[in-house]
Design an enzyme around this catalytic site. Structure first.
Site, PDB file in Angstrom:
ATOM      1  N   GLU A 171      43.559  43.301  45.908  1.00 37.35           N
ATOM      2  CA  GLU A 171      43.906  42.218  47.017  1.00 37.35           C
ATOM      3  C   GLU A 171      45.041  41.581  46.909  1.00 37.35           C
ATOM      4  OE1 GLU A 171      39.310  41.111  48.251  1.00 37.35           O
ATOM      5  OE2 GLU A 171      39.903  40.202  46.596  1.00 37.35           O
ATOM      6  N   GLU A 175      34.582  48.966  45.760  1.00 39.83           N
ATOM      7  CA  GLU A 175      33.860  47.629  45.889  1.00 39.83           C
ATOM      8  C   GLU A 175      32.726  47.932  46.707  1.00 39.83           C
ATOM      9  OE1 GLU A 175      35.307  43.617  45.464  1.00 39.83           O
ATOM     10  OE2 GLU A 175      36.960  44.288  44.269  1.00 39.83           O
TER      11      GLU A 175
END
Ligand code: GAL
Ligand code: MG
Length: 954
Positions: free
Chosen positions: A415, A481
Site C-alpha cells: 500500500e 490478501e
C-alpha cells in the site's frame, strides 16, 4: 558525549545511514566444521549474543538527552519500550500518527538511550569485530566507548557495523540511541501498533581480517552455485562429492543440504534447498515443474506481551500451527521477518513471499478523506529524492534473504501507491535475481504499465477472481490478501478455493491475517483506542485467523478445511479420492472412513491410498446402508498421520422416516384472561395470548422456562457485519437502518382452535414499518409435544436479516446438552466445512468464544435435535417433511450484552441460559475488509416457512 548536533540528521534523506556495512546474506561464522554443521550459533566462538537486561533511559524529547546520563532504568533487549511502561502502545492503521509533512517528524521526538557493557578477550580483539542489529524501530545511533560509530534506519532490516577500531580488550561500553521517529518512519506506515526500540537480536561477530563479506548461493538448473570457491556440501552427516541427482526441496518435503563455506579460520554454514520456480504459459506457478497453489496467510510479528518481538521458540510453534492448518505459504506482511524465521521456513517447508519494509498508506488521507491520487507529486514514491530510501530497502531485503529456498517471491512492499521509485525497485530486483517472481499489489493502480511477474490484488470478490481467470491476461493471479479473518470469520475462504482449484492461473492467496494484534493488560486483550490514541482504528488490529495466543477459532479450522489436500466424492459404494498434494503420495497417510446413521457408526474402514500427487483413484467400500433412519446418514472421510489433516463429510441417500410422536388425543385447554393453560398427564403449559408465545412449560413438576419465549432476529454484529449492521440496527451514529435491535412484537390476533393456538402478528423496528408479518400455529398433543409452524413474509425492500428464530430462556444450570447437528465447533452456513453433522455434547460455557470484541458466536447449522434442560427441540413433526432442520445457539449471554460490550471483561452473564432455535442465521463472509457477504449466504428470502417441535426430554 556530544550527540545532539547529530540528531536532526534523522530527517535528512541523505543521511539514512552512516558507516553501516553493505548488506550481505545472513549467516553466522563458526570456528570449526563440526560446530558449523551442528548449526547452534550460541556455540560459535565467533558469535556473542548481547541480548539481556540493558541500562535504559527514556526521554520524551531527544533534545533533552544530556551528555552524561546519571539515572538508568533496566529494559530487556529485545523489546519495545511501550511494552515496559515508557509511553502507551499506539495503534493506527492507515493514518500516520503525526502530520504528513515528509521528511519532517514531530519536534518532540522521544528517544530511548540503551547502554550495556561487553567484554572481549585478546583473541577477539586481534580480529575484526562487527555488531549486528536485526531490528530497531525507528532508527539507531551507535556509540562504542562513547565514540559515534554510525547510524541506520529501516526498522525490520539488518544493520551491521564494523566496530574493530572502537573496541579494546576488556570492558567496552555500548550505547545505542534509538529515536521514535525519523524520516524512515514515513516508509513504515504499516497497519500495526507503533512500537519503538531494539526489538530483535543484537550480537557481535568476530571475523578474520579480510574475511569474505557477502556469500551468494544460487540454484541454477537444479545445481548449486556458490560465490566462494572453498566449500563442502553435506547430505545429512555425509559429505557429498558431486550432486548429480539432487533431492529437491519443496514446502511439503523441505529437503535441505548443508553447505559450509570455508573462509580463513571461519566455517560458514547454509542450509540449501534445491528447487526451481517458473510460470507456465497457462499462468500456473510451477515449483519443480508442478503446478502449486499457494495456501497462504499474511504474518505480522506480533505478540500480546512482547510487542514486535517473537522469540525463536514461539516462531517455531507458530509455524507448526500453520502446518497444522494446511498452510503452505506466508507473506511476511509488511516487512522482512526476523532472519531466523526464514531459516525455519526453509526447514519446515513454506513458500515465502518476502515483503520489504515499505508502506506509505497514510498519504491517502493527508488531505482528509481517502484518496489514492498517486499521480500527485506529493506521493513520495514519485519523488527522486526518495528513490534511494525506497530502493535500498528492497536491496537490503534481497541481499539479506537471497539464499533462502523458502523465498519464492519478492514483494516491493504494501500500500504505497505506485511511482517512479517502484519502477526502479522492480527493475533492480528483476535484474538482481531472475530466479524468483516479483509482486507488488500497488502495480494494480497503474494497470499494465508495471513489469511485475504476478498480478496481485487484495480483497477481490469471488466473482472478481473468476473474471480475471476468464480474461486473456495469462499471468499468474495472486490474492496477496483475502478473506479478512477479523473476529468471527472468515466465512468465505472455501468459496475462493473452489475457483482457485478450477482455474490454473489462480495461484492462490494469503488470508489476512495470521494472528490478532493485541496488548494483554490484566488478563484482557486491548486494542486501538484503549491507550488514549488520538487517531486510531479500534479493533482493526484484531483480525487474525488465530487468536493472539495462537489458539484456534472456527475461522482457523475453516481455513484448514479449505486448504486441505484431498477431495473426495462418494457414489454408492465407490469412494473417489483426489490427491491435492503437489509432492506427496497419499500412501503416507491413513485414510479413514466411517458411515454413521443417526449418529451411530454402522460401518468403518481404513485405506492406504497409493495416489500420486494430483491423481485420483476410486475404491469400493464395504458397507450396507440401512433402509431408513430418523435423523440422517453420513459418511465421514478423514486423512490422518499424527493428527487429522483433512476431513470431508458426505450425506448418504437413506430415507429419513418421520418421528413417531403421537399427536393423537387432546390435552386440556383452559383460557383465563390473557393466558391459555394446557394440561396433560405430566405437564402444564402456559401460553400468553397477549404476547403470542409460551411463558411457562412445567414438565414433571419442574419449570423448564425462565421467561417468555420470543421471536427475534438480532445477533450481536460480528466484525464482518460491520457494514451491514448499520442497515440492520439502530446505533448512536446511524439512524437509517431497519432498527432490528429495537424491535416491537405485535400480536394482531391469537385464537385457540381445538388443540391449536393460532397467532398472527408482526415484528417491526422502532420508527419503521413491520419488516415481518407472520402466522404461527402452536399445536399441543395429549402427550405434551408442541409443534410450532411458522409462516412469515418479509417486507420486499428489507435488508437481509441477521437471523430469525425463537429465543427461549431456560433456568441456568450450565448442564450438558446434546444435539444432532453440525459440530463440535461453531458453524454458519458459509463457515461450516470444518464441522460435520453428528451427535455431540456441549454446555453453554463451552459454546462461548472469546472474540476480542464480543460478538455473535456459537451457532450450529443443520440441526435436527437439541436436548437441553429437560426439553427436546426437534425438526421432526409428523406433519412435516423429514428434511427439516434448524440452526441453534445456546449461550450465557444475550445478544444485547454481546452487542454492547467492547472487551471480554465487560461481558455479564445472563441469569438464564438463552436457547435460540432458528430458521436460519446469515453467513459470516469477510466484509470487515473484504467483499459483501455472498448472496446465497444471506437470510434474504421473503416467504419463510419454518417448523420444529418441542417435547419432553428425560
Ligand atoms: C489491507 C492492508 C493490511 C491491513 C488490512 C486491514 O488493506 O494491506 O495491512 O491493513 O487492509 O486489516
Ligand atoms: Mg495499510
Amino acid at each position: 558525549m556530544k550527540m545532539n548536533e547529530k540528531l536532526r540528521n534523522y530527517e535528512n534523506l541523505n543521511l539514512i545511514q552512516e558507516n553501516r556495512e553493505p548488506q550481505r546474506s545472513y549467516y553466522i561464522p563458526y570456528d570449526s566444521l563440526e560446530k558449523a554443521l551442528e548449526g547452534n550459533k550460541e556455540n560459535s566462538s565467533y558469535y556473542k549474543l548481547l541480548n539481556g537486561s540493558w541500562d535504559f533511559a527514556y526521554f520524551k524529547r531527544d533534545i533533552d538527552v544530556p551528555d552524561i546520563i546519571t539515572k538508568w532504568d533496566k529494559i530487556p533487549v529485545p523489546s519495545n519500550w511501550q511494552m515496559h511502561g515508557y509511553e502507551a502502545p499506539y495503534y493506527t492503521n492507515v493514518n500516520y500518527p503525526y502530520p504528513v509533512d515528509a521528511p519532517f517528524v514531530p519536534d518532540d521526538n522521544p528517544c530511548g538511550v540503551y547502554q550495556m557493557d561487553f567484554n572481549i578477550n585478546k583473541e577477539w580483539a586481534q580480529k575484526d569485530s562487527y555488531i549486528v542489529f536485526e531490528g530497531v524501530n525507528s532508527c539507531l545511533y551507535l556509540y562504542v566507548n562513547d565514540k559515534l560509530v554510525g547510524s541506520s534506519q529501516g526498522s525490520h532490516l539488518q544493520s551491521e557495523f564494523n566496530i574493530s577500531k572502537y573496541v579494546k580488550v576488556g570492558n567496552n561500553k555500548l550505547t545505542v540511541k534509538v529515536l521514535k521517529w525519523c524520516v524512515g518512519s514515513y516508509l513504515e506506515d504499516q497497519d500495526f501498533f507503533r512500537l519503538s526500540g531494539i526489538f530483535r537480536d543484537v550480537y557481535l561477530l568476530s571475523r578474520d581480517k579480510g574475511s569474505v563479506h557477502d556469500i551468494e548461493i544460487k540454484i541454477v538448473n537444479k545445481t548449486i552455485s556458490v560465490s566462494e570457491k572453498d566449500y563442502v556440501i553435506y547430505e545429512g552427516k555425509n559429505k557429498i562429492e558431486t550432486l548429480a541427482n539432487p533431492i529437491l526441496w519443496n514446502a511439503e518435503k523441505p529437503f535441505l543440504y548443508t553447505l559450509v563455506v570455508k573462509n580463513k579460520s571461519e566455517f560458514i554454514p547454509f542450509k540449501v534447498g534445491i528447487r526451481d520456480i517458473k510460470v507456465s504459459t497457462e499462468g500456473e506457478l510451477l515449483i519443480n515443474g508442478m503446478s502449486v497453489k499457494l495456501k497462504g496467510v499474511n504474518r505480522h510479528e506480533t505478540h500480546p506481551t512482547l510487542g514486535h518481538y517473537t522469540p525463536y521458540d514461539e516462531m517455531k510453534v507458530e509455524l507448526l500451527k500453520m502446518k497444522e492448518l494446511n498452510i503452505n505459504c506466508i507473506r511476511t506482511s509488511h516487512y522482512p521477518p526476523s532472519p531466523e524465521f526464514l531459516n525455519l521456513c526453509d526447514e519446515l517447508g513454506f513458500y515465502v513471499v518476502d515483503e520489504t519494509d515499505i508502506e506509505i498508506h497514510g498519504f491517502v488521507s493527508r488531505n482528509g478523506g481517502y484518496q489514492y491520487d498517486i499521480e500527485n507529486p506529493e506521493w513520495i514514491c514519485n519523488q527522486k529524492q526518495w528513490e534511494n530510501a525506497f530502493v535500498e530497502r528492497v536491496q537490503r531485503m534481497v541481499e539479506r534473504d537471497k539464499n533462502h529456498s523458502s523465498v519464492i517471491m519478492w514483494s516491493m512492499g504494501n500500500e504505497s501507491g505506485y511511482g517512479s521509485n517502484h519502477d526502479v525497485m522492480i527493475n533492480w530486483t528483476k535484474n538482481r535475481d531472475s530466479s524468483r517472481l516479483v509482486h507488488y499489489e500497488g502495480a494494480s493502480l497503474v494497470n499494465d504499465k508495471s513489469s511485475v511477474d504476478v498480478v496481485s490484488r487484495m480483497y477481490t470478490s469471488v466473482e472478481g477472481i473468476e473474471e480475471f481467470a476468464k480474461s486473456d491476461d495469462m499471468r499468474p493471479f495472486f490474492l496477496c490478501e483475502y478473506s479478512h479473518a477479523m473476529g468471527n470469520g472468515p466465512g468465505d475462504v472455501y468459496d475462493y478455493w473452489k475457483r482457485i482449484y478450477q482455474y490454473p492461473k489462480l495461484i492462490g492467496g494469503c488470508v489476512w491475517e495470521w494472528a490478532d494484534h493485541t496488548v494483554l493488560v490484566d488478563g484482557t486483550y486491548k486494542y486501538g483506542g484503549d491507550f488514549g490514541e488520538v487517531t486510531h482504528d479500534g479493533n482493526f488490529c484484531c483480525d487474525g485467523m488465530v487468536f493472539a495466543d495462537r489458539s484456534f477459532k472456527a475461522g482457523s479450522l475453516e481455513v484448514k478445511a479449505a486448504y486441505q489436500y484431498i477431495k473426495t466424492e462418494i457414489i454408492e459404494n465407490k469412494l473417489k479420492v483426489t490427491n491435492l498434494y503437489d509432492f506427496t503420495n497419499l500412501n503416507e497417510y491413513k485414510l479413514l472412513w466411517k458411515v454413521a446413521s443417526d449418529g451411530e457408526v454402522i460401518a468403518q474402514g481404513e485405506l492406504n491410498c497409493d495416489i500420486k500427487p494430483h491423481d485420483t483413484k476410486q475404491y469400493i467400500l464395504d458397507f450396507t446402508l440401512p433402509k431408513s433412519c430418523e435423523l440422517g446418514c453420513y459418511m465421514d472421510v478423514s486423512l490422518e498421520k499424527e493428527y487429522e489433516v483433512a476431513m470431508e463429510q458426505h450425506s448418504l441417500d437413506v430415507e429419513i422416516l418421520n418421528g413417531n410422536s403421537d399427536l393423537q388425543g387432546t390435552a386440556k385447554f383452559e383460557e383465563e384472561s390473557e393466558l391459555i393453560k394446557i394440561t396433560g398427564e405430566d405437564f402444564t403449559y402456559t401460553f400468553n395470548k397477549h404476547y403470542g408465545n409460551f411463558e411457562s412449560l412445567i414438565v414433571d413438576g419442574s419449570e423448564r422456562l425462565a421467561g417468555i419465549t420470543k421471536l427475534t432476529v438480532w445477533r450481536a454484529p460480528t466484525d464482518n457485519d460491520r457494514n451491514v449492521k448499520y442497515k440492520w440496527g439502530l446505533f448512536e451514529d446511524n439512524r437509517s437502518g431497519e432498527n432490528l435491535n429495537r424491535i416491537f412484537s405485535k400480536v394482531y390476533s391469537c385464537e385457540l382452535k381445538g388443540n391449536k393456538i393460532l397467532v398472527s402478528g408482526s415484528l417491526a423496528g422502532i420508527s419503521r414499518s413491520p419488516f415481518l408479518k407472520f402466522n404461527t400455529s402452536f399445536t399441543v398433543s395429549a402427550c405434551g409435544e408442541i409443534e410450532v409452524e411458522f409462516q412469515g413474509k418479509v417486507k420486499e425492500d428489507c435488508v437481509y436479516l441477521p437471523r430469525l428464530g425463537f429465543e427461549f430462556e431456560i433456568p441456568k444450570k450450565n448442564e450438558k446438552f446434546k444435539y444432532y447437528g453440525m459440530g463440535p465447533t461453531e458453524n454458519y452456513m458459509d463457515m461450516c466445512h470444518h464441522t460435520s453433522v453428528g451427535m455431540f455434547e456441549s454446555c453453554a460455557k463451552e459454546e462461548y468464544v472469546p472474540y476480542i470484541v464480543p460478538q455473535e458466536h456459537g451457532n450450529h447449522t443443520k440441526a435436527k435435535e437439541l436436548c437441553i434442560g429437560g426439553l427436546k427441540f426437534s425438526s421432526l413433526g409428523v406433519n412435516f417433511s423429514s428434511n427439516n432442520q434448524f440452526e441453534f445457539n445456546v449461550s450465557n449471554y444475550t445478544s444485547e450484552v454481546l452487542t454492547n460490550a467492547k472487551h471480554t471483561d465487560e461481558l455479564i452473564e445472563n441469569e438464564n441460559t438463552i436457547v435460540r432455535i432458528d430458521y436460519k442465521n446469515s453467513g459470516i463472509g469477510s466484509n470487515s475488509c473484504g467483499p459483501e457477504l455472498i448472496d446465497e449466504y444471506r437470510l434474504k428470502e421473503k416467504d419463510i416457512s419454518f417448523q420444529f417441535s418441542i417435547s419432553k426430554f428425560i
